[in-house]
Design an enzyme around this catalytic site. Sequence first.
Site, PDB file in Angstrom:
ATOM      1  N   HIS A 101      -2.500   3.757  -7.304  1.00 10.59           N
ATOM      2  CA  HIS A 101      -1.079   3.451  -7.409  1.00 10.59           C
ATOM      3  C   HIS A 101      -0.693   2.528  -6.265  1.00 10.59           C
ATOM      4  O   HIS A 101      -1.242   2.611  -5.166  1.00 10.59           O
ATOM      5  CB  HIS A 101      -0.236   4.728  -7.356  1.00 10.59           C
ATOM      6  CG  HIS A 101       1.165   4.512  -7.834  1.00 10.59           C
ATOM      7  ND1 HIS A 101       2.132   3.957  -7.033  1.00 10.59           N
ATOM      8  CD2 HIS A 101       1.756   4.749  -9.042  1.00 10.59           C
ATOM      9  CE1 HIS A 101       3.266   3.868  -7.721  1.00 10.59           C
ATOM     10  NE2 HIS A 101       3.066   4.339  -8.936  1.00 10.59           N
ATOM     11  N   HIS A 102       0.264   1.652  -6.550  1.00 14.44           N
ATOM     12  CA  HIS A 102       0.639   0.655  -5.546  1.00 14.44           C
ATOM     13  C   HIS A 102       1.182   1.287  -4.271  1.00 14.44           C
ATOM     14  O   HIS A 102       1.123   0.695  -3.199  1.00 14.44           O
ATOM     15  CB  HIS A 102       1.680  -0.308  -6.129  1.00 14.44           C
ATOM     16  CG  HIS A 102       1.619  -1.674  -5.536  1.00 14.44           C
ATOM     17  ND1 HIS A 102       1.895  -1.917  -4.212  1.00 14.44           N
ATOM     18  CD2 HIS A 102       1.283  -2.873  -6.066  1.00 14.44           C
ATOM     19  CE1 HIS A 102       1.756  -3.205  -3.965  1.00 14.44           C
ATOM     20  NE2 HIS A 102       1.388  -3.808  -5.072  1.00 14.44           N
ATOM     21  N   CYS A 103       1.696   2.520  -4.354  1.00 15.94           N
ATOM     22  CA  CYS A 103       2.223   3.150  -3.139  1.00 15.94           C
ATOM     23  C   CYS A 103       1.113   3.463  -2.144  1.00 15.94           C
ATOM     24  O   CYS A 103       1.378   3.655  -0.962  1.00 15.94           O
ATOM     25  CB  CYS A 103       2.995   4.416  -3.482  1.00 15.94           C
ATOM     26  SG  CYS A 103       1.982   5.737  -4.154  1.00 15.94           S
TER      27      CYS A 103
ATOM     28  N   LYS B  87       3.668  -9.011  -2.750  1.00 16.25           N
ATOM     29  CA  LYS B  87       3.619  -8.026  -1.669  1.00 16.25           C
ATOM     30  C   LYS B  87       2.723  -8.603  -0.583  1.00 16.25           C
ATOM     31  O   LYS B  87       1.591  -8.978  -0.827  1.00 16.25           O
ATOM     32  CB  LYS B  87       3.059  -6.694  -2.168  1.00 16.25           C
ATOM     33  CG  LYS B  87       3.249  -5.565  -1.161  1.00 16.25           C
ATOM     34  CD  LYS B  87       2.879  -4.245  -1.794  1.00 16.25           C
ATOM     35  CE  LYS B  87       3.207  -3.081  -0.858  1.00 16.25           C
ATOM     36  NZ  LYS B  87       2.454  -3.090   0.361  1.00 16.25           N
TER      37      LYS B  87
END
EC number: 2.3.1.20
Length: 446
Positions: A128-130, A266
Amino acid sequence: MAQLTALDAGFLKSRDPERHPGLAIGAVAVVNGAAPSYDQLKTVLTERIKSIPRCTQVLATEWIDYPGFDLTQHVRRVALPRPGDEAELFRAIALALERPLDPDRPLWECWIIEGLNGNRWAILIKIHHCMAGAMSAAHLLARLCDDADGSAFANNVDIKQIPPYGDARSWAETLWRMSVSIAGAVCTAAARAVSWPAVTSPAGPVTTRRRYQAVRVPRDAVDAVCHKFGVTANDVALAAITEGFRTVLLHRGQQPRADSLRTLEKTDGSSAMLPYLPVEYDDPVRRLRTVHNRSQQSGRRQPDSLSDYTPLMLCAKMIHALARLPQQGIVTLATSAPRPRHQLRLMGQKMDQVLPIPPTALQLSTGIAVLSYGDELVFGITADYDAASEMQQLVNGIELGVARLVALSDDSVLLFTKDRRKRSSRALPSAARRGRPSVPTARARH
C-alpha cells in the site's frame, strides 16, 4: 510505534468503503534460474520479512505490531501458461493488481510467478502506498535480496536536504502558510478537474480490471539527452510521458490544451506535486524544458517535508478527495526511483530485470511509474482493461517521445527557434553544451 506522515494517511484513506484496491504500488523482479521450492521460499522470506517492521505491522493513526503474523497469508504462487512470454507475465501482473490488499492485515503481498520462458521466474511485491514513506516496493525487493541492502535503491546523493526549521514561532508561521498554500492549490485543481468536459479525459468508465505493459529505454540514451539539455532523467521520463498522452488525445481527435492533464508526483520525501503536463506543445525540446522548469518551480515551492507540517486530517481529506475526482481530474501518477547501486541477487540467482508498478486505484484510469535498473530505464504502465487501444497509443507515444529527444541530442543536429534562428548554446546549461552522440532508443514489451 511510529506515526504516519500526513500525506501517507491521505493515501491510506483513498481506499473506498467497498474495499476496492487502494493506492497500491509494486515492483516485479525477473530472476534467472528455476524457481525455488515453496519450503525454501518460506524459510528465506520469513527470515527476511520479519526484519522489516512495516511488513509485520498494521495501522490506524500509527503503526502497531500485528499479533499472530502469518507469512502464508501474504504469499501467492501462480504459474504462467505456455509460452511463458512477457505478454503472459504482464497478464499475471495485472491480475495481482486487481486483488485488493486486506486492510485488517499488514498491507503487502508477494506473488511468486513461475513458468517464464528462458528458465526464469519472477517475484512481485505489492504494498500500500502508505508504506512507501518508509520504503518503496523496489526498496522492499532489495531488502529481500541476498545482501539485504535496503539502500540498493537509495536516493541520489545530490537530492537537496531541507534544513530544519528554527523556533516554534517560525514553525507555526510556516505551517500556516503551507496549509493555506496547499489547500488553495489542491482545491483549485479539484475545481478545475470537475469543470473539465468529459470529452477531454482519457476515457470510459473505470473498472477493477487492469492491463499492464512496460517500455524499456537504454539508460545511455537517457543520459545523452540529460547531458545535452542539462536536465534530469526524471525530466526526460516526464517529457516522454507527455508525448504519450498527447498521442492519445490526438488519436481521439482532441486538441491538447495546457490544462488537459495533470499528474500527481510523490517525491522522495513525503510531499506531492501536482504539475500540468505540457501536452499542448508539439516541439519535444520545448516540452522537455517546460517539464524541467515546472519541476524546479514545484520543488522550490514545496520542500520535501511540506506535508509533514500540514494538519493530518486536512491532507488526508485532500488526497481522499483527489482520488475520488472524475477521471478527467487526475489520470496518472508518475513516480520514479534511482537505479540500484549494484546488481541484485535473490537466493543465489541474478535479478535480470526490475519492472515498476505505478500506484493503482479504482479512481485512476491510467498510471505510469519509472524505474532504473541495470542499463535500462523502464516505464511501467497500468490502464483499465477496456482501454487496450489507448494503452497502445500511450506506449507508442512514449517510445516516440524518447526517440525524438535522443535524435535531437546528437551534436550534429542544429536546434532552431520558432522563427528559424539557431538556438544559442548559451541558452543551455554548460552540461548541455558538452553533448554527446545519441544511442539506440526505446523498445516496448508487449
